[in-house]
Motif scaffolding. Structure first.
Motif, PDB file in Angstrom:
ATOM      1  N   SER A   1      23.345  69.261 -52.499  1.00  0.00           N
ATOM      2  CA  SER A   1      24.650  68.807 -52.970  1.00  0.00           C
ATOM      3  C   SER A   1      24.849  67.374 -52.505  1.00  0.00           C
ATOM      4  N   ILE A   2      25.782  66.690 -53.116  1.00  0.00           N
ATOM      5  CA  ILE A   2      26.072  65.309 -52.734  1.00  0.00           C
ATOM      6  C   ILE A   2      26.451  65.211 -51.257  1.00  0.00           C
ATOM      7  N   PRO A   3      27.337  66.067 -50.723  1.00  0.00           N
ATOM      8  CA  PRO A   3      27.665  65.938 -49.304  1.00  0.00           C
ATOM      9  C   PRO A   3      26.451  66.117 -48.393  1.00  0.00           C
ATOM     10  N   GLU A   4      25.564  67.075 -48.710  1.00  0.00           N
ATOM     11  CA  GLU A   4      24.369  67.271 -47.899  1.00  0.00           C
ATOM     12  C   GLU A   4      23.462  66.056 -47.981  1.00  0.00           C
ATOM     13  N   ALA A   5      23.265  65.550 -49.190  1.00  0.00           N
ATOM     14  CA  ALA A   5      22.407  64.397 -49.367  1.00  0.00           C
ATOM     15  C   ALA A   5      22.987  63.189 -48.651  1.00  0.00           C
ATOM     16  N   HIS A   6      24.302  63.032 -48.723  1.00  0.00           N
ATOM     17  CA  HIS A   6      24.962  61.908 -48.062  1.00  0.00           C
ATOM     18  C   HIS A   6      24.731  61.980 -46.557  1.00  0.00           C
ATOM     19  N   CYS A   7      24.883  63.142 -45.978  1.00  0.00           N
ATOM     20  CA  CYS A   7      24.674  63.297 -44.537  1.00  0.00           C
ATOM     21  C   CYS A   7      23.216  63.071 -44.181  1.00  0.00           C
ATOM     22  N   ASN A   8      22.304  63.580 -44.983  1.00  0.00           N
ATOM     23  CA  ASN A   8      20.886  63.463 -44.684  1.00  0.00           C
ATOM     24  C   ASN A   8      20.375  62.043 -44.822  1.00  0.00           C
ATOM     25  N   HIS A   9      21.059  61.203 -45.579  1.00  0.00           N
ATOM     26  CA  HIS A   9      20.614  59.823 -45.750  1.00  0.00           C
ATOM     27  C   HIS A   9      20.687  59.040 -44.455  1.00  0.00           C
TER      28      HIS A   9
ATOM     29  N   HIS B   1      14.440  46.727 -47.697  1.00  0.00           N
ATOM     30  CA  HIS B   1      14.693  46.036 -48.964  1.00  0.00           C
ATOM     31  C   HIS B   1      14.250  46.904 -50.140  1.00  0.00           C
ATOM     32  N   GLN B   2      13.089  47.527 -50.026  1.00  0.00           N
ATOM     33  CA  GLN B   2      12.606  48.433 -51.084  1.00  0.00           C
ATOM     34  C   GLN B   2      13.543  49.625 -51.239  1.00  0.00           C
ATOM     35  N   HIS B   3      14.032  50.141 -50.125  1.00  0.00           N
ATOM     36  CA  HIS B   3      14.988  51.252 -50.204  1.00  0.00           C
ATOM     37  C   HIS B   3      16.246  50.836 -50.966  1.00  0.00           C
ATOM     38  N   ALA B   4      16.719  49.631 -50.719  1.00  0.00           N
ATOM     39  CA  ALA B   4      17.911  49.144 -51.425  1.00  0.00           C
ATOM     40  C   ALA B   4      17.664  49.104 -52.928  1.00  0.00           C
ATOM     41  N   LYS B   5      16.511  48.584 -53.330  1.00  0.00           N
ATOM     42  CA  LYS B   5      16.191  48.513 -54.765  1.00  0.00           C
ATOM     43  C   LYS B   5      16.034  49.907 -55.363  1.00  0.00           C
ATOM     44  N   TYR B   6      15.426  50.803 -54.622  1.00  0.00           N
ATOM     45  CA  TYR B   6      15.228  52.176 -55.079  1.00  0.00           C
ATOM     46  C   TYR B   6      16.576  52.884 -55.263  1.00  0.00           C
ATOM     47  N   HIS B   7      17.478  52.725 -54.296  1.00  0.00           N
ATOM     48  CA  HIS B   7      18.801  53.346 -54.410  1.00  0.00           C
ATOM     49  C   HIS B   7      19.567  52.790 -55.609  1.00  0.00           C
TER      50      HIS B   7
ATOM     51  N   ILE C   1      20.457  55.436 -62.886  1.00  0.00           N
ATOM     52  CA  ILE C   1      20.101  56.705 -63.547  1.00  0.00           C
ATOM     53  C   ILE C   1      21.277  57.677 -63.479  1.00  0.00           C
ATOM     54  N   MET C   2      21.902  57.770 -62.307  1.00  0.00           N
ATOM     55  CA  MET C   2      23.050  58.673 -62.153  1.00  0.00           C
ATOM     56  C   MET C   2      24.207  58.246 -63.048  1.00  0.00           C
ATOM     57  N   ARG C   3      24.444  56.954 -63.153  1.00  0.00           N
ATOM     58  CA  ARG C   3      25.491  56.461 -64.051  1.00  0.00           C
ATOM     59  C   ARG C   3      25.188  56.859 -65.485  1.00  0.00           C
ATOM     60  N   ASN C   4      23.920  56.713 -65.888  1.00  0.00           N
ATOM     61  CA  ASN C   4      23.517  57.071 -67.251  1.00  0.00           C
ATOM     62  C   ASN C   4      23.697  58.555 -67.548  1.00  0.00           C
ATOM     63  N   HIS C   5      23.709  59.366 -66.494  1.00  0.00           N
ATOM     64  CA  HIS C   5      23.904  60.810 -66.652  1.00  0.00           C
ATOM     65  C   HIS C   5      25.327  61.236 -66.291  1.00  0.00           C
ATOM     66  N   ASN C   6      26.226  60.256 -66.251  1.00  0.00           N
ATOM     67  CA  ASN C   6      27.636  60.509 -65.947  1.00  0.00           C
ATOM     68  C   ASN C   6      27.860  61.192 -64.594  1.00  0.00           C
ATOM     69  N   GLN C   7      26.986  60.914 -63.650  1.00  0.00           N
ATOM     70  CA  GLN C   7      27.128  61.417 -62.284  1.00  0.00           C
ATOM     71  C   GLN C   7      27.703  60.286 -61.433  1.00  0.00           C
TER      72      GLN C   7
ATOM     73  N   ILE D   1      27.744  56.749 -54.279  1.00  0.00           N
ATOM     74  CA  ILE D   1      27.071  56.966 -52.998  1.00  0.00           C
ATOM     75  C   ILE D   1      25.764  56.188 -52.940  1.00  0.00           C
ATOM     76  N   LEU D   2      25.008  56.186 -54.022  1.00  0.00           N
ATOM     77  CA  LEU D   2      23.742  55.457 -54.041  1.00  0.00           C
ATOM     78  C   LEU D   2      23.948  53.946 -53.952  1.00  0.00           C
ATOM     79  N   CYS D   3      25.012  53.436 -54.538  1.00  0.00           N
ATOM     80  CA  CYS D   3      25.341  52.007 -54.381  1.00  0.00           C
ATOM     81  C   CYS D   3      25.626  51.701 -52.912  1.00  0.00           C
ATOM     82  N   ASP D   4      26.367  52.569 -52.254  1.00  0.00           N
ATOM     83  CA  ASP D   4      26.653  52.390 -50.830  1.00  0.00           C
ATOM     84  C   ASP D   4      25.356  52.413 -50.025  1.00  0.00           C
TER      85      ASP D   4
END
Length: 171
Positions: free
Chosen positions: A6-14, A50-56, A62-68, A74-77
């Motif tokens: 879930s988003i909250p789990e992923a957010h914490c795990n990041h 830097h690579q992580h920033a570009k990957y996120h 992709i998430m925006r394109n899927h209306n997520q 969160i990925l922008c952050d």
């Protein structure tokens, strides 16, 4: 069987720090010669963030394109946080950035005499705040136009900060 995060789990795990740990070895005390192993590790860690920033940022698109939209936010952050850590490592010559950077740490990282550093720092802080709110249900859903603007501004800031990293490392 694959686990659905879930988003909250992923957010914490990041928040897990992926930087290498060295025993009794502080890069900040080492000379900054480009031939030393310490410089190589420092440079590699900066490139990793830097690579992580570009990957996120790519994942956010992709998430925006899927209306997520919450996932996009969160990925922008995360992209901004990764770039901030790259700047922290570059400025302080330490492969151990704080787990989370505060405004007091971000402002000196983005400060220049000519650029709009306060706008960048405020945007990063705002994204941190909005991302933390994304874990909770809101009465007002995020709108595509607003997400587009946030995504575009995130990309602009990442490009500017990446340029600073490149400009500073050439000297």
């Amino acid at each position: 069987m694959a686990r659905n995060w879930s988003i909250p789990e992923a957010h914490c795990n990041h928040q897990v720090d992926f930087t290498p740990r060295l025993q009794d070895h502080d890069i900040s005390t080492q000379p900054r010669s480009k031939r030393t192993p310490a410089y190589h590790m420092l440079h590699t860690t900066i490139l990793d963030y830097h690579q992580h920033a570009k990957y996120h940022l790519k994942l956010a698109t992709i998430m925006r394109n899927h209306n997520q939209f919450k996932a996009c936010l969160i990925l922008c952050d995360w992209a901004l946080a990764s770039m901030s850590k790259a700047l922290y490592i570059h400025k302080y010559h330490s492969v151990h950035p704080p787990k989370e950077l505060t405004m007091n740490e971000i402002l000196p990282l983005v400060y220049t005499d000519t650029e709009s550093e306060l706008d960048i720092a405020l945007f990063i802080g705002t994204m941190q705040h909005m991302s933390s709110l994304a874990d909770y249900p809101n009465d007002q859903p995020l709108e595509l136009d607003n997400i587009e603007k946030l995504l575009q501004r995130t990309e602009e800031i990442l490009d500017e900060l990446a340029t600073r990293l490149k400009d500073d490392s050439s000297g």
